[in-house]
Design an enzyme around this catalytic site. Structure first.
Site: not given
Ligand code: SAM
Length: 280
Positions: A19, A42, A99, A117, A142-143, A164
């Site tokens: 961050h 993500h 984020s 997400e 899916d991201g 992320d």
């Molecule tokens: N970026 C956030 C932050 O800095 O506050 C933290 C994200 S956390 C490390 C990863 C997130 O990605 C989780 O909430 C998880 O549910 C989500 N996730 C996992 N695989 C994903 C995908 N293929 N597409 C979208 N989200 C996904």
């Protein structure tokens, strides 16, 4: 099946690193006049209670944001963009933003944020959090696939993509390389910031090697190494790769890494690394 929940890790030393880098990039991006698009592949739930059962189980924030709160506002100058955005989110010792909230504080009325997400419990939280923010487009998708479908952004010519992942599966390292190659084909001018953990299995070295061999250029690497070396299987450090970083930030990278290592170190071996992985 997604089992990772960021609530266990929010505010840890890796979040502080990620961050702080993100805030620096957002600050520079929003200094130019033209509209800007922020993508978060993500995104997480966007807000985390540090007195929740999850955070209290791991206490990871104690080795992260709690060390900064202990400075009583006397933060080094290089952390000012992070401090300013963090304060604007209303963060406090019991609450840490994700984020998307850092971005929401930095973006102006003409800017946009596109958030992905996939988790069935995290998405509704994020969607509810930003439901009144007209700049926010929140996708339960899916991201990796979503980002490629929406690039280049319709709303703006300039932008930043935060990648992320939770790295629940080892194939994510490969997936990131494929994503970046495809994304650059659709949108070569964007800035991409990728977070990765430094784990004892050193998968991140393969990620860096593959990117180096990929033909992509202008990749900067920012790492805090050996922050935590006590537990054999846990995360030891935190890394960020920044593709197409803005020139005006170059002078800030090393002081930022050095200052974070000084604050976050848990031992004498911790070191700051800030260098080009692939120059322009
Ligand atoms: N970026 C956030 C932050 O800095 O506050 C933290 C994200 S956390 C490390 C990863 C997130 O990605 C989780 O909430 C998880 O549910 C989500 N996730 C996992 N695989 C994903 C995908 N293929 N597409 C979208 N989200 C996904």
């Amino acid at each position: 099946m997604l089992s990772y929940l960021h609530s266990f890790h929010a505010g840890n030393f890796a979040d502080v690193h990620k961050h702080a880098v993100l805030s620096t990039l957002l600050q520079v991006a929003t200094q130019k006049d033209s509209a800007f698009a922020y993508f978060d592949t993500h995104a997480g739930r966007g807000h985390y209670a540090l007195d929740s059962a999850a955070a209290q189980k791991t206490h990871e924030y104690k080795q992260g944001i709690a060390k900064l709160w202990a400075l009583q506002g006397e933060w080094p100058k290089t952390l000012r963009p992070y401090q300013e955005l963090l304060n604007k989110t209303g963060a406090n010792p019991r609450y840490y933003p994700g984020s998307p909230l850092f971005a929401a504080q930095a973006l102006r009325a003409e800017d946009h944020m596109i958030l992905f997400e996939q988790h069935p419990r995290e998405y509704p939280e994020l969607s509810e959090l930003l439901k009144r923010d007209k700049r926010a487009h929140v996708h339960n998708r899916d991201g990796y696939e979503g980002l490629l479908a929406l690039l280049p952004p319709k709303q703006a010519k300039r932008g930043l993509v935060l990648i992320d992942p939770s790295y629940e599966v080892k194939k994510e390292y490969q997936q990131i390389v494929r994503l970046l190659l495809a994304a650059q084909q659709c949108w070569a001018g964007g800035t991409y910031a990728i977070w990765y953990p430094l784990l004892p299995d050193e998968q991140h070295l393969r990620l860096k090697m593959k990117l180096k061999a990929s033909g992509l250029r202008n990749i900067y690497c920012h790492e805090l190494r050996d922050i935590n070396t006590e537990k054999a299987r846990s995360m030891q450090g935190s890394g960020m790769l920044i593709i197409n970083p803005p020139w005006s930030v170059h002078g800030a990278w090393y002081p930022l890494a050095q200052c974070l290592v000084e604050i976050l170190r848990q031992n004498d071996q911790a070191t700051a690394h800030s260098e080009w992985l692939v120059p322009e």
